[in-house]
Scaffold this motif. Structure first.
Motif, PDB file in Angstrom:
ATOM      1  N   PHE A   1     -10.911  -8.796  -4.420  1.00 28.02           N
ATOM      2  CA  PHE A   1     -10.409  -7.662  -3.664  1.00 28.02           C
ATOM      3  C   PHE A   1     -10.025  -8.172  -2.282  1.00 28.02           C
ATOM      4  CE2 PHE A   1     -10.688  -4.079  -0.798  1.00 28.02           C
ATOM      5  CZ  PHE A   1      -9.951  -3.130  -1.482  1.00 28.02           C
TER       6      PHE A   1
ATOM      7  N   ALA B   1      -2.665  -2.024  -8.688  1.00 30.54           N
ATOM      8  CA  ALA B   1      -2.624  -0.733  -8.002  1.00 30.54           C
ATOM      9  C   ALA B   1      -3.984  -0.038  -8.067  1.00 30.54           C
ATOM     10  CB  ALA B   1      -1.554   0.154  -8.627  1.00 30.54           C
ATOM     11  N   SER B   2      -4.838  -0.440  -8.993  1.00 34.97           N
ATOM     12  CA  SER B   2      -6.138   0.204  -9.182  1.00 34.97           C
ATOM     13  C   SER B   2      -7.216  -0.483  -8.346  1.00 34.97           C
ATOM     14  CB  SER B   2      -6.523   0.126 -10.656  1.00 34.97           C
ATOM     15  OG  SER B   2      -6.771  -1.232 -10.988  1.00 34.97           O
ATOM     16  N   ARG B   3      -8.448  -0.075  -8.534  1.00 34.15           N
ATOM     17  CA  ARG B   3      -9.572  -0.699  -7.842  1.00 34.15           C
ATOM     18  C   ARG B   3     -10.268  -1.744  -8.713  1.00 34.15           C
ATOM     19  NH1 ARG B   3      -9.931   0.074  -2.527  1.00 34.15           N
ATOM     20  NH2 ARG B   3     -12.162   0.335  -2.504  1.00 34.15           N
TER      21      ARG B   3
ATOM     22  N   LYS C   1      -6.175  -4.415   1.144  1.00 32.86           N
ATOM     23  CA  LYS C   1      -6.909  -3.266   0.612  1.00 32.86           C
ATOM     24  C   LYS C   1      -6.550  -2.970  -0.843  1.00 32.86           C
ATOM     25  CE  LYS C   1      -7.691  -1.056   5.090  1.00 32.86           C
ATOM     26  NZ  LYS C   1      -7.862  -2.274   5.764  1.00 32.86           N
ATOM     27  N   LYS C   2      -6.423  -4.043  -1.624  1.00 36.12           N
ATOM     28  CA  LYS C   2      -6.148  -3.918  -3.056  1.00 36.12           C
ATOM     29  C   LYS C   2      -6.567  -5.194  -3.770  1.00 36.12           C
ATOM     30  CE  LYS C   2      -1.695  -3.483  -2.092  1.00 36.12           C
ATOM     31  NZ  LYS C   2      -0.273  -3.221  -2.248  1.00 36.12           N
TER      32      LYS C   2
ATOM     33  N   GLY D   1      -0.145  -3.849 -12.871  1.00 33.27           N
ATOM     34  CA  GLY D   1       0.031  -4.645 -11.668  1.00 33.27           C
ATOM     35  C   GLY D   1       1.458  -5.139 -11.580  1.00 33.27           C
TER      36      GLY D   1
ATOM     37  N   GLU E   1      -0.638  -8.281  -7.809  1.00 31.97           N
ATOM     38  CA  GLU E   1      -1.328  -7.212  -7.091  1.00 31.97           C
ATOM     39  C   GLU E   1      -1.566  -6.073  -8.067  1.00 31.97           C
ATOM     40  OE1 GLU E   1       0.971  -5.892  -3.760  1.00 31.97           O
ATOM     41  OE2 GLU E   1       0.437  -7.627  -2.543  1.00 31.97           O
TER      42      GLU E   1
END
Length: 97
Positions: free
Chosen positions: A54, A27-29, A59-60, A85, A25
């Protein structure tokens, strides 16, 4: 008994796996894609992303990657930048029972 591939399986059993499929996962977009490199906290290359997207549920950004070394915190190289991540369960999401 004997069968094709027996020696390879015995070697793997005795020496352990060379790489492991894990979930990541971010943490950024930034969205990881197939072929992106994965690095550990010492900036050593430890793997490669096999697929990423995505997740609208989480929502990540998420990804699957083969890693050659165990690590809890990783960085994924996306378009020349390293994005932090963490290694998570491959199921990513556990629904309500």
């Amino acid at each position: 008994g004997d069968f094709i591939g027996r020696e390879a399986l015995l070697k793997e059993k005795n020496e352990g796996l060379r790489k492991k499929l894990v979930g990541i996962e971010l943490a950024s977009r930034a969205i990881p894609r197939q072929g992106n490199l994965v690095f550990d906290s010492q900036k050593s290359k430890i793997g490669v992303v096999t697929s990423g997207t995505f997740s609208p549920t989480l929502k990540k950004p998420i990804a699957l990657a083969y890693l050659t070394a165990a690590a809890a915190e990783v960085a994924v190289e996306i378009r020349g930048d390293n994005w932090p991540g963490k290694v998570v369960d491959k199921a990513f999401y556990k629904g309500v029972k």
